[in-house]
Scaffold this motif. Structure first.
Motif: not given
Length: 270
Positions: A106, A112-113, A236-237, A241
Motif C-alpha cells: 500500500e 487499488l484504492e 492496481k496492475s 479490475i
C-alpha cells in the motif's frame, strides 16, 4: 447448348462459388461464434499458503456463479508473494496472512484504492505428531527430549513471526532457537511435523485442522502475539479490475464464509 455456352455457364458457377466461400470467411456465422469468448476473464490470486485448502474449495463455488472467470492461485509465504508483486509478477488480487506485507504494498501505491479490507482471523497453535506424548505446552519446547521444532522463517512467513513473538513473550526463544527448523511457508512447517522430521511445530489452527497426522496440544494466548489478520486487496496492475472486485466480494459471501469457518478461520464482518 453449344460448347461455348457450356464453358461460359461453368465459369459463372465457379465464380459464384468463390464469392460465396469468400463471404463466409469474411463474415463469420454468429451461430458458430462462442458468446462467452469475448467476456472471459482470467484472475490470478496470490494468497498465503495457509489459505490453500479453503481457496481450493471456494473456487468451484465461485465458478458455479461465474463460469466465465478463470481462477489461478499462486500460493506461498506472504513475504515471498509481496516480493513477487513488487517485482512486477502478474497478479490481480493479494491475500496476505499478515498486515505487514499488505502495508508495504500500500505504501508503494500498488493496491487499488478502496479495495483493501480485513477478511479473516486465525489462531496460532503448537502441534506434535499424533503419537507424541512428550509435549503438552509451549514451555515443554525447552525440554532436552525435544530436538527439532518446525517454524516458519520469521523474515518472510507471518506464522514464523507470530511464533517468534509468542516464544519471546514466554521467555523461551533463546532455548528454542537452536532447535528451530525453518520452513519456507507454514504448510512446509506442518509437513515437517506430519513426517516426524520434527518433534513439534507452530502453525495456524487452520493448518492443523486439515491434517489427521498431527494434534494440537496448545493454543497461543492472543496477548502473546500481534493479531493474526488476513487482509485482501485488488492490485492496481490488474487487467480485470471489475472481475477482481467481484471475486473479493464473493470471499465475504455466505458460501465462502462457511468454507473459511469449517477450515478454522474466523471471518471478519466489515
Amino acid at each position: 447448348m453449344n460448347k461455348t455456352q457450356i464453358t461460359s455457364f461453368l465459369g459463372w458457377v465457379f465464380l459464384s462459388l468463390l464469392i460465396t466461400v469468400g463471404c463466409s470467411q469474411i463474415t463469420p456465422n454468429p451461430s458458430t461464434t462462442s458468446p462467452s469468448a469475448a467476456s472471459t476473464a482470467s484472475l490470478t490470486v496470490s494468497a498465503a499458503a495457509s489459505l490453500k485448502d479453503a481457496m481450493e474449495q471456494i473456487k468451484p463455488l465461485y465458478n458455479q456463479e461465474n463460469p466465465e472467470v478463470e481462477l489461478t492461485y499462486n500460493l506461498g509465504s506472504s513475504g515471498a508473494l509481496q516480493r513477487q508483486i513488487e517485482q512486477g509478477a502478474p497478479a490481480d488480487i493479494f491475500v496476505s496472512a499478515a498486515t505487514k506485507q499488505m502495508d508495504a504494498l500500500e505504501k508503494q501505491g500498488l493496491l487499488l484504492e478502496g479495495t483493501r479490507q480485513d477478511l479473516l482471523k486465525n489462531q496460532l497453535v503448537l502441534i506434535v505428531p499424533q503419537n507424541s506424548t512428550g509435549v503438552k505446552d509451549f514451555q515443554d519446547l525447552v525440554k532436552p527430549s525435544v530436538k527439532k521444532i518446525a517454524l516458519g522463517e520469521p523474515k518472510s512467513v507471518p506464522a514464523g513471526q507470530y511464533a517468534q513473538e509468542v516464544l519471546t513473550s514466554l521467555n523461551v526463544l533463546a532455548q528454542v532457537k537452536p532447535k528451530a527448523v525453518y520452513a519456507k511457508d507454514v504448510r512446509q512447517a506442518l509437513n515437517y511435523v506430519e513426517s516426524g522430521n520434527t518433534d513439534a511445530g507452530i502453525v495456524y489452527l487452520s493448518d492443523a485442522k486439515i491434517s489427521p497426522q498431527v494434534k494440537v496440544v496448545a493454543t497461543a494466548d492472543e496477548t502473546t502475539h500481534k493479531p493474526i489478520t488476513y487482509p485482501v486487496a485488488v492490485l492496481k496492475s490488474s487487467n480485470n479490475i471489475d472481475a477482481a472486485k467481484e471475486f473479493v466480494q464473493f470471499l465475504s459471501s455466505d458460501q465462502a464464509k462457511a468454507v473459511f469457518e469449517k477450515q478454522g478461520f474466523t471471518v471478519i464482518v466489515n
